[in-house]
Design an enzyme around this catalytic site. Structure first.
Site, PDB file in Angstrom:
ATOM      1  N   GLY A  67      -5.933  -4.812  19.436  1.00  0.00           N
ATOM      2  CA  GLY A  67      -6.733  -4.096  20.419  1.00  0.00           C
ATOM      3  C   GLY A  67      -7.685  -3.139  19.741  1.00  0.00           C
ATOM      4  O   GLY A  67      -7.629  -2.912  18.534  1.00  0.00           O
ATOM      5  N   GLY A 121     -10.233   0.589  20.573  1.00  0.00           N
ATOM      6  CA  GLY A 121     -10.652   1.656  21.467  1.00  0.00           C
ATOM      7  C   GLY A 121     -11.521   2.636  20.724  1.00  0.00           C
ATOM      8  O   GLY A 121     -12.000   2.368  19.622  1.00  0.00           O
ATOM      9  N   GLY A 175     -10.374   3.485  17.103  1.00  0.00           N
ATOM     10  CA  GLY A 175     -10.412   2.485  16.053  1.00  0.00           C
ATOM     11  C   GLY A 175      -9.745   1.200  16.511  1.00  0.00           C
ATOM     12  O   GLY A 175      -9.869   0.803  17.674  1.00  0.00           O
ATOM     13  N   ASP A 220      -2.719  12.282  28.005  1.00  0.00           N
ATOM     14  CA  ASP A 220      -3.487  11.030  28.037  1.00  0.00           C
ATOM     15  C   ASP A 220      -2.594   9.875  28.479  1.00  0.00           C
ATOM     16  O   ASP A 220      -2.605   8.798  27.880  1.00  0.00           O
ATOM     17  CB  ASP A 220      -4.100  10.738  26.663  1.00  0.00           C
ATOM     18  CG  ASP A 220      -5.199   9.678  26.736  1.00  0.00           C
ATOM     19  OD1 ASP A 220      -5.742   9.470  27.838  1.00  0.00           O
ATOM     20  OD2 ASP A 220      -5.506   9.065  25.700  1.00  0.00           O
TER      21      ASP A 220
END
Length: 857
Positions: free
Chosen positions: A535, A537, A540, A653
């Site tokens: 993945g 984002g 990084g 978050d």
């Protein structure tokens, strides 16, 4: 003959009557009931109780301070001694109360037939009746009526102790379930409600117990040394008792058992804050206090003497600097203010350093230490001397001459020296500069002539200068050797070469994780191959890797332009090493070399929750039961962060892409780069740098930078509604013009059409699995989700209440107030002094790119 028969019959009946009377009046011959079926109940008015086999324990109702409680006590002890209280924080206000089995739960009802306590079994096998049973050891259990297997108990009181540890109970962590079993004192001697003191196991390195007052440590037990806890020397071996410490992949816990059942023994945390072992002697009919901890008001106080100092009751003052150290503040030290501790006389040079042996010591706090049980003290010394950050080492186990290795790389705190004739304590080897080692030898040797003394001093100075010149060459050689070892044991040693490459305000010594060599990470990820990319984002890229031993890992590699900068990275590194819970991702190490900053985590086969909720291929694989279990798991993980961990942590978050799933679909919260630690008395904080993901931010945080536990609760509420609906809060749109998920759910809730928001994938599966979908359970999740996203922070429930509501079938859940709709931010920079308000009727659009990724913790 007839008269003889009458006489015989009369004699028989008389004997039978006498026998029955003896049974009724003689306790030893009485027949007690120890089970409660679904058709039976215990009430205060009936005065009925459950009595364990052997008549040791009794469960029933008792009264204190005009309040009624369901509890357990010793039946044969004349001085009524309570060992467990069910409803300690929810007493009955009058003498009307009923204990019964309802809906496969053990429930305590008050005078209005409302539950005040229950066993929190969310689901059970309705076809198999359950019973409550009081076992001989005092464990009050719920089980299937046809199943006596202890491993399959549905619920047991041993998992939920109050202030007392009984034989065969376990105090500590069940790593499979995430359950932490700890003691909490009574409020006072006649008030069983939760008091100020707790006794809890910490497992960050060597497991040890902490006695805390309102979550502030007061006393530390010291680590388990194979025989006892090093800080409780009084807990000696007894002929009638065996105790043990269990540490494996499934649990970390302390337990004990009796070998002579004529004695009763218990460990109790009393309301005054003392942890005591008490033994009942039937012959004299008293509870004898075998030992009590803490013993000494000074040397048993947590970090009494500050860092690099030890406490000794046989010296005056009791606080002493370790050899090679001086008081940090001489004036304060002379005034008996020792909190500042001591500092080194001579800084370590890495090469040429030695060790001073301190005997009969309570080992320093081990939360920052590393442990390797596979090596002995000689190899431990070599490993410490090769690590320039090592400050001390010791054996992990003192049995059979000692084994295992504990290495400290941080400052040494909370150390105590025991008397020379004490059986407790162990050797601690503290690292000193060569000059300080020499001072010790000279002080203990004979007085030599001035000429010889000057010569020795000159030789020492020359030796130190020569060693310092070769320091870099020595460090380079150590680095090469470590690289070779690291290729074979990449996760078991600290790697030093990265230290020289890392620059910035953060010190290498602050890291609490194993450092992994860059070369090892490159090999594991096949040079960061795009085929291993999991993945991406703003921070990084996350890669999948495989170590030489076959272990799979996830590597979070920060880009040089990462929105998660050095501050956030170091925050994540220093924080995650302190956390351990089944619903938190486990970190394995980190790599810092030049501009490269990477975190290495356990690899989770099922990746992130958002790939299941919003992905086309995996979406159908997530049924309702799995969604409900995932929701509960995230709630428990968040509760751990807010309340049950050693630190109060605000995640800041929380989102579905930060919820990872293992092979058993157990959820694990990840990504702690934005997390903050709160003090226990701190309720909220504010920041000018608002970080996180819009759509999950609470209104007060997005608009004003104010964050608290309730900010995380808001994010959790959004996640709950996304799990139920299968829809994203951000970018949501429907034909009724609701432009966010919260508006959509709220409108359906007000109209009594809440089930319309359920993910169609779940609805479509009803034809094949109709029993899986439970409408009442779904409605409860929606209601709890709406409670969590209420606009005002004070209206949102705490995570403890959320977990409680999820776990109870009979709880009456409050009605939610309108949610906070405004969860997005203007794309333009605002002046910090300006103010702006959220209009419920106003929509906000943000031109901001976002990407859902697997984001390791």
């Amino acid at each position: 003959m007839k008269g003889a028969r009458n006489i015989y019959h009369h004699s028989y009946m008389s004997f039978l009557l006498v026998f029955v009377v003896m049974i009724l009046i003689h306790p030893a011959l009485s027949i007690y009931i120890n089970t409660l079926s679904s058709t039976e109940s215990l009430t205060i008015s009936s005065n009925k109780t459950l009595v364990s086999p052997g008549s040791i324990f009794e469960v029933g109702f008792f009264r204190t301070n005009s309040r009624w409680y369901l509890g357990m006590w010793y039946k044969k002890v004349s001085d009524r001694t309570y060992v467990w209280v069910a409803n300690r924080d929810n007493p009955l206000s009058n003498a009307i109360g009923t204990l019964k089995i309802s809906g496969n739960n053990l429930v305590l009802l008050d005078h209005s037939n409302k539950p005040v306590w229950w066993t929190n079994l969310t689901r059970g096998n309705e076809r198999s009746p359950v019973v409550a049973e009081l076992l001989a050891n005092g464990n009050f259990v719920m089980r299937d009526s046809s199943n006596n297997d202890a491993s399959e108990y549905l619920w047991q009181s041993f998992d939920y102790p109050t202030d007392t540890l009984l034989p065969e109970m376990k105090l500590g962590y069940n790593l499979k379930t995430g359950l932490n079993r700890f003691l909490t004192s009574w409020r006072s001697s006649d008030d069983p409600s939760s008091g100020n003191f707790s006794y809890k196991l910490e497992t960050q390195s060597l497991p040890e117990f902490y006695l805390s007052r309102e979550n502030f440590p007061m006393h530390r037990s010291g680590p388990w040394n194979g025989i006892r806890f090093s800080g409780i020397p009084e807990d000696q071996k007894l002929s009638y008792m065996v105790y043990n410490f269990i540490e494996n992949n499934e649990e970390v816990a302390y337990t004990f058992r009796m070998t002579n059942n004529s004695f009763y023994s218990r460990l109790t945390l009393i309301s005054e804050g003392y942890f005591q072992r008490l033994t009942w002697y039937p012959s004299i009919r008293i509870w004898n206090r075998f030992w009590s901890s803490p013993v000494d008001p000074q040397c048993d106080t947590y970090i009494m003497c500050g860092p690099y100092a030890y406490c000794d009751v046989n010296t005056s003052p009791v606080c002493n600097c370790i050899q090679g150290f001086n008081p940090r503040n001489i004036q304060q030290w002379d005034q008996r203010v020792w909190a500042g501790g001591c500092i080194r006389r001579t800084q370590l040079s890495c090469s040429g350093d030695g060790f001073t042996r301190m005997k009969k010591m309570k080992l320093p706090e081990t939360t920052m230490a590393t442990v390797d049980r596979s090596i002995g003290v000689k190899e431990c010394k070599k490993r410490c001397i090769s690590d320039c950050n090592c400050t001390a080492f010791a054996n992990a186990d003192i049995r059979n001459g000692g084994s295992g290795c504990v290495i400290w790389t941080e400052r040494l705190e909370d150390i105590r020296n025991y008397a020379t004739d004490a059986i407790d304590g162990q050797d601690l080897y503290v690292r000193l500069a060569a000059a300080d080692i020499a001072k010790k030898r000279n002080a203990s040797g004979k007085i030599i002539s001035l000429t010889v003394g000057v010569s020795v001093l000159l030789l020492l100075i020359m030796f130190c200068l020569w060693k310092r010149k070769q320091k870099r060459a020595k460090a380079s050689a150590i680095s090469i050797a470590n690289t070779q070892r690291n290729q074979n044991l990449p996760m078991n040693e600290m790697v030093l070469s990265s230290k020289r490459e890392f620059s910035g305000e953060y010190k290498f010594e602050e890291l609490e994780l194993p450092l992994i060599e860059m070369e090892t990470v490159v090999k594991a990820t096949e040079n960061f191959s795009s085929c291993n990319k999991l993945g991406q984002g703003g921070f990084g890229i996350v890669y999948k890797g495989r170590l030489l031993d076959g272990k799979e890992i996830a590597v979070k590699r920060l880009s040089k332009t990462s929105v998660q900068g050095t501050d956030e990275f170091m925050n994540e590194v220093t924080l995650i090493a302190r956390l351990q819970h089944i619903n938190l991702v486990q970190v394995l190490g980190c790599c810092i070399e030049g501009d490269e900053k990477m975190l290495i985590y356990e690899y989770l086969e099922n990746l992130s929750l958002d790939s299941y909720l919003f992905g086309k291929t995996r979406r159908s694989k997530l049924n309702w039961n799995e969604r409900f279990d995932i929701t509960n798991g995230v709630a428990r993980g968040l509760l751990y962060l807010h309340q049950d961990s050693r630190f109060r942590i605000i995640h800041r978050d929380l989102k579905v892409s930060n919820i990872l799933l293992d092979k058993n679909m157990i959820p694990k919260i990840s990504d702690f780069g934005m997390a903050r630690i709160f003090e226990r008395d701190e309720t909220e904080a504010n920041t000018m740098k608002v970080v996180g993901t819009y759509g999950y931010m609470s209104p007060e945080y997005a608009m004003y930078g104010i964050f608290s536990e309730k900010s995380d609760v808001f994010s959790f509420g959004v996640i709950v509604l996304e799990i139920v609906s299968g829809k994203k809060n951000r970018g949501f749109y429907n034909l009724d013009y609701e432009n966010d998920l919260l508006s959509y759910v709220w409108s359906r809730w007000k109209e009594g059409r809440a089930l319309e928001i359920v993910d169609p994938v779940i609805v479509d599966s009803l034809s094949s699995q109709p029993s899986i979908f439970q409408p009442q359970e779904v409605l409860k999740c929606i209601q709890i989700g709406l409670l969590c996203v209420q606009e005002l922070a004070e209206h949102r429930p705490a995570m403890s209440s959320v977990v409680w509501m999820f776990g109870s079938e009979a709880t009456e859940i409050p009605q939610p107030k309108p949610p906070g709709y405004c969860v997005r931010r203007s794309p333009y920079e605002l002046d910090p002094s300006s103010s702006w308000q959220c209009d419920e009727n106003e929509s906000w659009t943000v031109n901001q790119y976002t990407c859902s990724v697997i984001d390791a913790r």
